[in-house]
Design a protein around this motif. Structure first.
Motif, PDB file in Angstrom:
ATOM      1  N   ASN A 251       0.812  -1.226   0.000  1.00 55.71           N
ATOM      2  CA  ASN A 251       0.000   0.000   0.000  1.00 55.71           C
ATOM      3  C   ASN A 251       0.842   1.271   0.000  1.00 55.71           C
ATOM      4  OD1 ASN A 251      -2.433  -1.551   0.182  1.00 55.71           O
ATOM      5  ND2 ASN A 251      -2.019  -1.830   2.367  1.00 55.71           N
ATOM      6  N   GLU A 252       2.008   1.217  -0.638  1.00 56.25           N
ATOM      7  CA  GLU A 252       2.847   2.402  -0.812  1.00 56.25           C
ATOM      8  C   GLU A 252       3.335   2.441  -2.253  1.00 56.25           C
ATOM      9  OE1 GLU A 252       5.178   3.689   3.097  1.00 56.25           O
ATOM     10  OE2 GLU A 252       5.639   1.621   2.521  1.00 56.25           O
ATOM     11  N   ASP A 253       3.599   3.659  -2.732  1.00 53.15           N
ATOM     12  CA  ASP A 253       4.100   3.849  -4.086  1.00 53.15           C
ATOM     13  C   ASP A 253       5.393   4.643  -4.055  1.00 53.15           C
ATOM     14  OD1 ASP A 253       2.034   2.561  -5.535  1.00 53.15           O
ATOM     15  OD2 ASP A 253       0.745   4.293  -5.209  1.00 53.15           O
TER      16      ASP A 253
ATOM     17  N   LYS B 108       7.574   1.089 -12.783  1.00 52.34           N
ATOM     18  CA  LYS B 108       6.524   0.271 -12.189  1.00 52.34           C
ATOM     19  C   LYS B 108       6.335  -1.014 -12.978  1.00 52.34           C
ATOM     20  CE  LYS B 108       1.830   0.470 -10.326  1.00 52.34           C
ATOM     21  NZ  LYS B 108       0.642   1.316 -10.083  1.00 52.34           N
TER      22      LYS B 108
ATOM     23  N   ASP C  47       1.126  -3.184  -9.553  1.00 52.75           N
ATOM     24  CA  ASP C  47       0.784  -2.563  -8.276  1.00 52.75           C
ATOM     25  C   ASP C  47       1.705  -3.083  -7.184  1.00 52.75           C
ATOM     26  OD1 ASP C  47      -1.224  -1.114  -9.411  1.00 52.75           O
ATOM     27  OD2 ASP C  47      -2.850  -2.422  -8.740  1.00 52.75           O
ATOM     28  N   SER C  48       2.328  -2.154  -6.444  1.00 58.02           N
ATOM     29  CA  SER C  48       3.191  -2.457  -5.298  1.00 58.02           C
ATOM     30  C   SER C  48       4.507  -3.122  -5.680  1.00 58.02           C
ATOM     31  CB  SER C  48       2.457  -3.333  -4.266  1.00 58.02           C
ATOM     32  OG  SER C  48       1.288  -2.690  -3.809  1.00 58.02           O
TER      33      SER C  48
ATOM     34  N   SER D 215      -0.412   4.732  -1.160  1.00 59.49           N
ATOM     35  CA  SER D 215      -0.977   4.449  -2.480  1.00 59.49           C
ATOM     36  C   SER D 215      -2.212   5.282  -2.776  1.00 59.49           C
ATOM     37  CB  SER D 215      -1.341   2.959  -2.589  1.00 59.49           C
ATOM     38  OG  SER D 215      -0.193   2.171  -2.501  1.00 59.49           O
TER      39      SER D 215
ATOM     40  N   ARG E 172      -1.448   8.619  -4.247  1.00 52.37           N
ATOM     41  CA  ARG E 172      -0.985   8.560  -5.633  1.00 52.37           C
ATOM     42  C   ARG E 172      -2.159   8.428  -6.595  1.00 52.37           C
ATOM     43  NH1 ARG E 172       0.580   5.211  -9.834  1.00 52.37           N
ATOM     44  NH2 ARG E 172      -0.528   3.459  -8.906  1.00 52.37           N
ATOM     45  N   TYR E 173      -3.101   7.552  -6.261  1.00 51.69           N
ATOM     46  CA  TYR E 173      -4.249   7.357  -7.139  1.00 51.69           C
ATOM     47  C   TYR E 173      -5.096   8.625  -7.198  1.00 51.69           C
ATOM     48  CZ  TYR E 173      -3.065   2.427  -7.011  1.00 51.69           C
ATOM     49  OH  TYR E 173      -2.419   1.242  -7.122  1.00 51.69           O
TER      50      TYR E 173
END
Length: 426
Positions: free
Chosen positions: A378-380, A391, A394-395, A413, A416-417
């Motif tokens: 749950n981090e970007d 990337k 995801d993740s 995250s 970011r979204y």
């Protein structure tokens, strides 16, 4: 182990569901729904049926014949049990017995940490073994099947379609037809490999005396056979050898002090199965590496209708489209480019630490760009200094460490979204 009760000593399922949170490449369902897919099903489908207790997390489950069963009741194959500040992982099957275990172990490590950063090779090889031919072989059968000679079949039939497939999956690499020519140690006849290499040496001196080969396809040769082969003059400039899948030794390693070894993960002239699919996924997850071999000996010496190029080429393209595109974030390489990255992977050492939202990654032992996969929960990635981040999914990010110290700044995250959505609206 987190087992609440044994529902049945044995259950046979119709497929397996590997969830997205263990290895790279997202969720994969290995279930033969069509008749032509049944030949792909080679996973272990009969195993004990356990019901799990609280504090557990499932990563792979069987798909039962009874479609009325809820997902929570499906028999589990891989899961985790929380126990105090630690975890116990369980694998209900034979998935740890080959290279598939590499990705599972890496996924287990990721699931026990706030984040995981680890080195990878970052190389995707597509190899055509025993191609092209430089002499006419099996002429009568070539004329009967293709209406042409062996060299013409290689030039006019196989190469255009092979190059098209190659370009489709290496668009980032191929501004022009980029490839590499190496030597092969395999032979359809019973000629000894040393004799073959000696004859190759005579041919090279007459026809290709200005060309230096740096890679060698060893096939299923043992380490002892390889060492004898590498002593032949024709191989004196070889830097890396490619070995067939399931041969002895690690996937990537040093063959000797000067030469590296890289193992094939998938052989496309064989039937691509769910087990080989899972193995590719696992090695990609753990090493950022795969090597797919298409041995064209079968084309020159076809034993059945299935060995003809129109059949092998069609299945070859379909497999790449289905299974490789999940890992398109890793670089396509030639065998010699892969050699350089293997040396960096084997020679470099690293350490990482985190303070607040920033990870500091330090690499020693190499002056080349080193490659890592960073997996978060749950981090970007927001910012990188000393390198770049691309990337993968995801993740998960591919980190290119261009300097000895790389600093990676992370953010939640959901933020970011939010910003991405706002930017699109503007």
């Amino acid at each position: 182990l987190g087992i609440k009760k044994i529902t049945a000593d044995q259950v046979t399922v119709k497929g397996m569901d590997l969830y997205a949170n263990l290895m790279l490449g997202g969720e994969n369902i290995y279930e033969a729904k069509k008749q032509e897919e049944k030949k792909m099903q080679d996973l272990e489908l009969t195993f004990p049926w356990f019901k799990l207790a609280g504090g557990t997390k499932a990563y792979m489950k069987g798909i039962p014949e009874d479609s009325t069963l809820k997902v929570q009741e499906h028999p589990v194959a891989i899961w985790r049990k929380s126990t105090g500040n630690a975890y116990v992982f369980a694998v209900n099957g034979d998935y740890m017995e080959d290279e598939t275990g590499l990705g599972i172990l890496t996924g287990m490590l990721y699931e026990t940490r706030d984040y995981l950063i680890y080195p990878v090779v970052n190389a995707q090889n597509l190899i055509a073994a025993n191609f092209p031919v430089l002499t006419e072989e099996n002429t009568a059968q070539m004329q009967e099947i293709y209406g042409n000679t062996a060299t013409a079949v290689n030039r006019d039939i196989i190469w255009p379609s092979f190059a098209s497939v190659y370009e489709n999956y290496y668009v980032k690499l191929i501004n022009e037809q980029k490839g590499e020519t190496g030597l092969s140690g395999t032979c359809e006849s019973e000629t000894d490999v040393i004799q073959k290499l000696q004859e190759d040496q005579e041919f090279m001196q007459k026809k290709l005396n200005t060309f230096a080969f740096s890679s060698f396809y060893a096939g299923e040769q043992t380490d002892e056979e390889m060492e004898k082969a590498l002593q032949q003059p024709v191989l004196e400039q070889i830097r890396t050898v490619v070995k067939a899948k399931d041969t002895e030794g690690d996937i990537v390693r040093y063959q000797n002090d000067q030469v590296t070894s890289q193992k094939v993960i998938s052989e496309e002239e064989e039937q691509f199965t769910y087990r080989s699919w899972m193995k590719v996924k696992s090695v990609e997850s753990a090493l950022g590496y795969t090597s797919v071999l298409l041995d064209l000996d079968a084309i020159l010496y076809p034993k059945t209708e299935e060995d003809r190029w129109e059949n092998i080429g069609k299945e070859f393209a379909a497999n790449l489209s289905t299974y490789w595109k999940l890992f398109s974030g890793f670089d396509g390489t030639t065998v010699s480019e892969c050699d350089t990255r293997i040396r960096t992977f084997l020679n470099s050492r690293y350490e990482d630490d985190r303070e607040d939202n920033a990870i500091t990654l330090r690499t020693t032992g190499t002056d080349e760009t080193a490659y890592y996969v960073l997996r978060t929960h749950n981090e970007d990635v927001r910012k990188v200094t000393g390198g770049t981040a691309e990337k993968l999914e995801d993740s998960a990010w591919l980190i290119r460490a261009e300097q000895s110290e790389v600093r990676i700044t992370l953010g939640a995250s959901d933020q970011r979204y939010y910003y991405e959505k706002g930017a699109k609206n503007e």
